[in-house]
Motif scaffolding. Structure first.
Motif, PDB file in Angstrom:
ATOM      1  N   GLY A 397      -6.899  -1.809 -15.368  1.00 26.76           N
ATOM      2  CA  GLY A 397      -5.454  -1.864 -15.577  1.00 26.76           C
ATOM      3  C   GLY A 397      -5.044  -2.342 -16.966  1.00 26.76           C
ATOM      4  O   GLY A 397      -3.884  -2.289 -17.323  1.00 26.76           O
ATOM      5  N   GLN A 398      -6.030  -2.832 -17.750  1.00 30.09           N
ATOM      6  CA  GLN A 398      -5.680  -3.320 -19.091  1.00 30.09           C
ATOM      7  C   GLN A 398      -6.206  -2.373 -20.163  1.00 30.09           C
ATOM      8  O   GLN A 398      -7.224  -1.715 -19.985  1.00 30.09           O
ATOM      9  CB  GLN A 398      -6.323  -4.701 -19.346  1.00 30.09           C
ATOM     10  CG  GLN A 398      -5.952  -5.768 -18.353  1.00 30.09           C
ATOM     11  CD  GLN A 398      -4.450  -6.023 -18.335  1.00 30.09           C
ATOM     12  OE1 GLN A 398      -3.818  -6.144 -19.386  1.00 30.09           O
ATOM     13  NE2 GLN A 398      -3.875  -6.064 -17.143  1.00 30.09           N
ATOM     14  N   GLY A 399      -5.503  -2.360 -21.290  1.00 36.72           N
ATOM     15  CA  GLY A 399      -5.959  -1.597 -22.449  1.00 36.72           C
ATOM     16  C   GLY A 399      -5.731  -2.410 -23.706  1.00 36.72           C
ATOM     17  O   GLY A 399      -4.872  -3.287 -23.732  1.00 36.72           O
ATOM     18  N   PHE A 406      -9.631   1.065 -26.365  1.00 36.23           N
ATOM     19  CA  PHE A 406     -10.337   0.685 -25.138  1.00 36.23           C
ATOM     20  C   PHE A 406      -9.392   0.591 -23.944  1.00 36.23           C
ATOM     21  O   PHE A 406      -8.375  -0.103 -24.003  1.00 36.23           O
ATOM     22  CB  PHE A 406     -11.043  -0.656 -25.342  1.00 36.23           C
ATOM     23  CG  PHE A 406     -12.227  -0.545 -26.272  1.00 36.23           C
ATOM     24  CD1 PHE A 406     -13.397   0.067 -25.845  1.00 36.23           C
ATOM     25  CD2 PHE A 406     -12.154  -1.020 -27.572  1.00 36.23           C
ATOM     26  CE1 PHE A 406     -14.492   0.197 -26.704  1.00 36.23           C
ATOM     27  CE2 PHE A 406     -13.237  -0.899 -28.437  1.00 36.23           C
ATOM     28  CZ  PHE A 406     -14.407  -0.288 -28.004  1.00 36.23           C
ATOM     29  N   VAL A 407      -9.771   1.270 -22.877  1.00 38.37           N
ATOM     30  CA  VAL A 407      -8.984   1.233 -21.636  1.00 38.37           C
ATOM     31  C   VAL A 407      -9.943   0.873 -20.502  1.00 38.37           C
ATOM     32  O   VAL A 407     -10.968   1.558 -20.318  1.00 38.37           O
ATOM     33  CB  VAL A 407      -8.354   2.616 -21.339  1.00 38.37           C
ATOM     34  CG1 VAL A 407      -7.555   2.577 -20.046  1.00 38.37           C
ATOM     35  CG2 VAL A 407      -7.497   3.088 -22.497  1.00 38.37           C
ATOM     36  N   GLU A 408      -9.641  -0.170 -19.776  1.00 38.05           N
ATOM     37  CA  GLU A 408     -10.532  -0.553 -18.670  1.00 38.05           C
ATOM     38  C   GLU A 408     -10.564   0.550 -17.616  1.00 38.05           C
ATOM     39  O   GLU A 408      -9.508   1.136 -17.306  1.00 38.05           O
ATOM     40  CB  GLU A 408     -10.000  -1.822 -17.996  1.00 38.05           C
ATOM     41  CG  GLU A 408     -10.254  -3.081 -18.789  1.00 38.05           C
ATOM     42  CD  GLU A 408      -9.681  -4.307 -18.086  1.00 38.05           C
ATOM     43  OE1 GLU A 408      -9.948  -5.409 -18.566  1.00 38.05           O
ATOM     44  OE2 GLU A 408      -8.953  -4.164 -17.078  1.00 38.05           O
ATOM     45  N   PRO A 409     -11.745   0.829 -17.048  1.00 39.69           N
ATOM     46  CA  PRO A 409     -11.789   1.776 -15.938  1.00 39.69           C
ATOM     47  C   PRO A 409     -10.854   1.277 -14.834  1.00 39.69           C
ATOM     48  O   PRO A 409     -10.975   0.127 -14.393  1.00 39.69           O
ATOM     49  CB  PRO A 409     -13.243   1.728 -15.480  1.00 39.69           C
ATOM     50  CG  PRO A 409     -13.987   1.236 -16.666  1.00 39.69           C
ATOM     51  CD  PRO A 409     -13.061   0.324 -17.409  1.00 39.69           C
ATOM     52  N   THR A 410      -9.912   2.116 -14.468  1.00 38.74           N
ATOM     53  CA  THR A 410      -8.820   1.651 -13.614  1.00 38.74           C
ATOM     54  C   THR A 410      -8.821   2.384 -12.280  1.00 38.74           C
ATOM     55  O   THR A 410      -8.877   3.624 -12.242  1.00 38.74           O
ATOM     56  CB  THR A 410      -7.481   1.877 -14.358  1.00 38.74           C
ATOM     57  OG1 THR A 410      -7.526   1.089 -15.554  1.00 38.74           O
ATOM     58  CG2 THR A 410      -6.285   1.489 -13.522  1.00 38.74           C
ATOM     59  N   ILE A 411      -8.780   1.604 -11.197  1.00 45.08           N
ATOM     60  CA  ILE A 411      -8.756   2.216  -9.862  1.00 45.08           C
ATOM     61  C   ILE A 411      -7.404   1.904  -9.222  1.00 45.08           C
ATOM     62  O   ILE A 411      -7.044   0.733  -9.050  1.00 45.08           O
ATOM     63  CB  ILE A 411      -9.916   1.707  -8.987  1.00 45.08           C
ATOM     64  CG1 ILE A 411     -11.259   1.978  -9.695  1.00 45.08           C
ATOM     65  CG2 ILE A 411      -9.876   2.377  -7.612  1.00 45.08           C
ATOM     66  CD1 ILE A 411     -12.478   1.446  -8.964  1.00 45.08           C
ATOM     67  N   ILE A 412      -6.686   2.972  -8.889  1.00 48.97           N
ATOM     68  CA  ILE A 412      -5.370   2.840  -8.253  1.00 48.97           C
ATOM     69  C   ILE A 412      -5.513   3.266  -6.789  1.00 48.97           C
ATOM     70  O   ILE A 412      -6.139   4.297  -6.513  1.00 48.97           O
ATOM     71  CB  ILE A 412      -4.341   3.780  -8.946  1.00 48.97           C
ATOM     72  CG1 ILE A 412      -4.214   3.454 -10.443  1.00 48.97           C
ATOM     73  CG2 ILE A 412      -2.990   3.732  -8.248  1.00 48.97           C
ATOM     74  CD1 ILE A 412      -3.399   4.488 -11.241  1.00 48.97           C
ATOM     75  N   VAL A 413      -4.949   2.480  -5.885  1.00 50.36           N
ATOM     76  CA  VAL A 413      -4.897   2.922  -4.483  1.00 50.36           C
ATOM     77  C   VAL A 413      -3.440   3.240  -4.188  1.00 50.36           C
ATOM     78  O   VAL A 413      -2.548   2.431  -4.469  1.00 50.36           O
ATOM     79  CB  VAL A 413      -5.413   1.827  -3.530  1.00 50.36           C
ATOM     80  CG1 VAL A 413      -5.319   2.296  -2.077  1.00 50.36           C
ATOM     81  CG2 VAL A 413      -6.851   1.474  -3.873  1.00 50.36           C
TER      82      VAL A 413
END
Ligand code: NAD
Length: 542
Positions: A397-399, A406-413
């Motif tokens: 969720g952070q970049g 850099f963008v953190e691998p982000t998992i959205i539900v």
């Protein structure tokens, strides 16, 4: 004239090297990385074999450290585009008249050079210029590039073998002419191998190209061009023309000699090119062949019988390797309620372990996204999810773009199966998950099929093999590359021919005979041994 009937055997795929600490390949790579980091180069246009430097320049920077300049490049103006078209047309006769085995030998020589002498060069340029880690660079810039070159020589030999039958009193032949005119090869930033193949597939079949490389992959693409020249490619067969897509595209499409477009990139750009060709259709000498592989909104569909760890590991790799910038990357997943707690905890565990950073440090699984435009675009999607009542971010969720993109691998539900990030291609490290009730699998499969306009790749995970087979049937048009119990990325030339339909492209399966056939315009030649001497047919004679 050598009149042997020649045949190239099925090649084997290029082995992926390990790059273990202190291995010879690792040492060579480290030396080359150091060289490319400390010696910025000049990237000219290469037209008709000559280097051209214009007054307009740009810089190639590293996505993971954007203050660092790797190269200065020169941008084409309309004048150089005209020169490139002319050079391609001038080279076409000699290139297409050449024995196809000579053309094949140049492809095979290029493959040999990349496998040996230039392995480290190609890997280092792709790592630094496109922000790929060692493994991602090796499977692309080296292995897949070589496989495309070798398999195209083999598939070409199979096409040239195809001949019609000859009946009594006649001899029939097929001549596999290249297209009449030149081919416009337009390549994306994300795969060095694709940039090579977009040129070399038509070139293998006797065509010449005007090549518009992506600005963000110029370092590796320039080295490719130099390797093609060293392998013996005659001047003008491929013309390397960096610069603005809009400027180059407009001028190229105005040429009546445009014989085809070989494109890989976004759906929007391909639609634009197709639309422009359609508008100018009467003005072309032939109907230009339009071959394009575009975006995807690739899925994993999990059956209740699946194994949670297998799902989590493959979803993580499939979604986040190369920062989710593979056309085949997983970006949406459908998980049954019964398996979700286990899959969720596996995903969170991997997320807290996987590291992000510079490509030079081999512990980093994730590197930077390609440029600022891509960074801002993905952060907008993440912010949208953060502000939505229908979504929760469970990882990342952070970049941060202060040093690199850099963008953190982000998992959205999400609770909405048609949530924005379930439908649109983001082309960045974002995976959106929809949890379905186990007894609603059928409806959810229908949703999966109809949610996005694309049809590139998809996977199902199930231990119940009959269920997997039924899901495969139901999702028949949802993906051109379909996987059972595997991640939907990492197709290998000669093993899983690649491409999708719907909005994902023309599905001509790069690296195989389906694609090569698009670059020829066969001529059928019939010879009769006893020409007719009587105009009437026998039944007419009393
Ligand atoms: P892009 O469409 O932005 O650019 C592709 C190429 O088109 C670049 O060289 C660009 O400069 C050029 N271009 C842009 N406008 C042009 C114009 N008007 N005329 C001529 N050329 C023009 O795509 P990208 O960001 O480089 O690549 C990412 C996209 O590629 C994603 O959508 C991804 O899914 C897709 N892709 C698909 C496959 C596949 O096999 N299906 C493989 C790799 C990438």
């Amino acid at each position: 004239m050598n009149n042997a009937i020649f045949n190239f055997p099925i090649p084997s795929n290029e082995p992926v090297l390990d790059y273990k600490k202190n291995s010879p390949e690792r040492q060579q790579l480290e030396t080359e990385l150091d060289k490319q980091l400390t010696n910025p180069i000049d990237i000219p246009l290469i037209i008709g074999g000559k280097e051209i430097r214009t007054k307009q320049t740009g810089q190639v920077r590293m996505p993971h450290r954007h203050s660092h300049v790797l190269a200065t490049y020169y941008k084409a103006t309309e004048v150089e585009v005209d020169m490139a078209i002319q050079a391609a047309l001038d080279a076409q006769k000699i290139w297409s008249d050449l024995s196809w085995t000579v053309r094949a030998s140049i492809l095979l020589k290029a493959a040999e050079l990349i496998s040996g002498k230039y392995r480290a060069t190609m890997n280092a340029a792709t790592m630094l210029g496109q922000s790929k880690n060692i493994f991602q660079a090796e499977i692309d810039a080296v292995c897949e590039t070589i496989d495309f070159l070798k398999f195209n020589a083999f598939f070409a030999s199979r096409i040239y073998e195809m001949q019609p039958r000859s009946a009594f009193n006649q001899l029939n032949k097929m001549e596999f002419r290249p297209l009449e005119g030149f081919v416009f090869a337009v390549s994306p930033f994300n795969f060095t191998s694709i940039a090579s193949n977009l040129n070399m597939a038509p070139v293998m079949m006797g065509n010449t190209t005007v090549w518009k490389p992506a600005t963000t992959s110029l370092l590796s693409n320039y080295y490719l061009m130099k390797i093609f020249q060293e392998a013996g490619l005659p001047d003008g067969v491929i013309n390397f023309v960096p610069g603005s897509g809009a400027v180059i595209g407009k001028k190229v499409l105005e040429s009546p000699d445009l014989a085809g477009i070989h494109f890989t990139g976004s759906n929007e750009t391909f639609n634009h090119l197709w639309g422009e060709v359609a508008k100018q259709l009467p003005h072309y000498k032939s109907y230009p062949r339009l071959i394009g592989e575009t975006g995807g909104k690739n899925f994993i569909f999990v059956h209740p019988s699946a194994t949670a760890k297998e799902v989590a590991v493959n979803a993580y790799r499939g979604a986040f390797e190369f920062q989710g910038q593979k056309c085949s990357a997983v970006s949406r997943m459908y998980v049954p309620e019964s398996l979700w707690p286990e899959i969720k905890s596996e995903l969170i565990e991997i997320s807290s372990d996987a590291r992000m950073g510079d490509v030079i440090d081999p512990v980093n699984f994730i590197n930077a996204v390609i440029d600022e435009g891509s960074f801002d675009n993905v952060m907008n999607y993440i912010t949208f999810a953060q502000n939505s009542d229908e979504a929760e971010i469970i990882a990342g969720g952070q970049g941060d773009k202060s040093v690199g993109y850099f963008v953190e691998p982000t998992i959205i539900v999400t609770t909405n199966p048609k949530f924005k990030s379930m439908q649109e291609e983001i082309f960045a490290p974002v995976l959106t998950i929809f949890i379905y009730q186990d007894d609603k699998m059928q409806e959810t499969l229908e949703l999966c099929n109809a949610t996005s306009p694309y049809g590139l790749t998809g996977a199902v995970f199930a231990r119940d093999r009959v269920a997997a087979s039924l899901m495969c049937e139901q999702l028949r048009y949802a993906a051109g590359n379909f996987y059972i119990n595997d991640k939907p990325t990492g197709a290998i030339v000669g093993l899983q021919p690649f491409g999708g339909s719907r909005a994902s492209g023309t599905n001509d399966k790069a690296g195989g005979e389906f694609n090569l056939i698009r670059w020829i315009s066969p001529r059928t030649i019939k010879e009769t041994f006893q020409p007719a001497t009587e105009y009437r047919y026998p039944y007419m004679i009393e």
